[in-house]
Design a protein around this motif. Structure first.
Motif, PDB file in Angstrom:
ATOM      1  N   ALA A 128      39.316  39.331  39.026  1.00 36.62           N
ATOM      2  CA  ALA A 128      38.528  39.149  40.139  1.00 36.62           C
ATOM      3  C   ALA A 128      38.408  39.697  41.094  1.00 36.62           C
ATOM      4  N   ASN A 132      36.811  42.074  43.761  1.00 40.32           N
ATOM      5  CA  ASN A 132      36.438  41.980  45.306  1.00 40.32           C
ATOM      6  C   ASN A 132      37.260  42.688  45.631  1.00 40.32           C
ATOM      7  N   ASP A 154      33.427  44.910  35.799  1.00 42.58           N
ATOM      8  CA  ASP A 154      32.823  43.662  35.256  1.00 42.58           C
ATOM      9  C   ASP A 154      32.667  43.502  33.562  1.00 42.58           C
ATOM     10  N   MET A 157      35.653  41.479  32.429  1.00 45.09           N
ATOM     11  CA  MET A 157      36.222  40.038  33.126  1.00 45.09           C
ATOM     12  C   MET A 157      34.642  39.198  31.983  1.00 45.09           C
ATOM     13  N   TYR A 190      35.757  32.050  37.047  1.00 47.31           N
ATOM     14  CA  TYR A 190      36.224  33.784  37.195  1.00 47.31           C
ATOM     15  C   TYR A 190      35.148  34.184  37.131  1.00 47.31           C
ATOM     16  N   GLU A 191      33.741  34.114  35.824  1.00 51.38           N
ATOM     17  CA  GLU A 191      33.090  35.170  35.546  1.00 51.38           C
ATOM     18  C   GLU A 191      32.458  35.270  37.360  1.00 51.38           C
ATOM     19  N   PHE A 193      32.466  33.815  39.920  1.00 52.17           N
ATOM     20  CA  PHE A 193      33.424  35.224  40.882  1.00 52.17           C
ATOM     21  C   PHE A 193      33.381  35.997  40.478  1.00 52.17           C
ATOM     22  N   ALA A 194      33.378  37.186  39.778  1.00 49.79           N
ATOM     23  CA  ALA A 194      32.842  38.356  39.610  1.00 49.79           C
ATOM     24  C   ALA A 194      31.581  38.940  39.608  1.00 49.79           C
TER      25      ALA A 194
END
Lengths: 217, 217
Positions: A128, A132, A154, A157, A190-191, A193-194
């Motif tokens: 993540a 970013n 991604d 992730m 988390y997913e 956010f990504a």
């Protein structure tokens, strides 16, 4: 007048860069707080989220003010509207770091994450933040190759997210329902956010090329 | 020119009303598909989500085109920027209905929801749809009293969400981890759908009054 306008655009972009760096930090700290049951750090992340919200609020007002004053058309207008959308993405990413920190706080003095999932969660946090950080650079470089990389990164992730569910659903899962709920929510934070980081990188790609990026794999 | 502009604003608002009605329907159908293990209905909701995405895409292009052509300032500009934000809210609400329908499809021919939680999930679906139906009306009426009601009604969703967790965490929970994961995600989808409905109603409140609504309780 055009120079003042481009100064405004630069200032807006710099604020987006600052927001992006802030939410990367928040995510890194939230993950550490979660895995080390560090209450103080969790509280910091929770408090810091108000700062991100305030920056977004001020930035959006500034952007609207520039739109009203400069009456931009075509690519300048698209640029400003996209800034509004990016600031909303970053604000939301700050929320996810905040949610993670709240789970850390709720389970303190225990760690919310059982040992067998610590590495997966740490990897989700790393992906993540790395994703970013690329986005932060992208806001200045506008390098479309990096934008496409972000899409590919991604996938990592998604793999980690599937792995998390595999562990939860294994017959040997011995940590009960409450921990399973925490892990389900963490995985989603988390997913998501990504996803928002990817969304920002797609917006950059579109601003540069006028086209939507093909799904990378 | 001003008349053509106000026709544009009306057309944009009417599209938002249509989007809002579409996502209310999607949410109602997703909940029914989930509780009755109706695969055909689940597939319909999943397919319909593309339509919401297309409407959002076209609406945003139209809104940008109006901004570029009419060069609005002050309240007209704020109105158009708010339309972009509302269309993003509705698009996201469509996603949540789609996620719920996917859980229904994944567990078919079983129902994803155990009997003891059917009523809670049905109530969450009802509250979500009722809340957003008020929002649909609000887009035309701009009645700030209704906007404040929407805030209050959202408390009911929070109560149902807590109740869901109580059942999951009860020692008598006999449905295992997989169902607990489904219920955790479902709870979040309903709650987030309602959050976005509240967010649209706050945007209406702000457009009408120039102020942010106080939290209602």
């Amino acid at each position: 007048m055009r120079d003042a306008f481009h100064d405004d655009l630069d200032a807006i972009n710099q604020t987006l860069v600052d927001m992006s760096a802030l939410v990367s930090d928040a995510m890194a700290h939230a993950t550490t707080a979660l895995l080390t049951a560090n209450l103080e750090l969790a509280e910091e992340v929770i408090a810091e989220d108000d700062r991100v919200d305030t920056i977004q609020h001020d930035l959006d007002n500034k952007t609207l003010e520039v739109m009203a004053r400069q009456q931009p058309v075509a690519s300048d207008l698209r640029n400003l509207v996209t800034s509004l959308r990016m600031s909303a993405d970053f604000e939301r990413m700050g929320d996810f770091a905040h949610h993670i920190a709240r789970i850390a706080r709720m389970r303190y003095p225990s760690s919310a994450v059982p040992a067998e999932l610590a590495l997966t969660i740490q990897s989700m946090g790393n992906v993540a933040v790395a994703l970013n950080n690329k986005v932060t650079g992208l806001l200045t470089s506008r390098d479309t190759e990096v934008a496409l990389q972000v899409e590919r990164d991604d996938d990592e992730m998604d793999k980690l997210h599937r792995k998390l569910f595999e562990v939860l659903l294994d017959d040997n899962w011995a940590h009960g329902i409450e921990t399973a709920i925490d892990m389900t929510l963490l995985g989603r934070y988390y997913e998501r956010f990504a996803d928002h980081a990817v969304s920002v990188s797609r917006r950059v790609y579109f601003l540069v090329t006028g086209e939507y990026a093909e799904k990378q794999s």
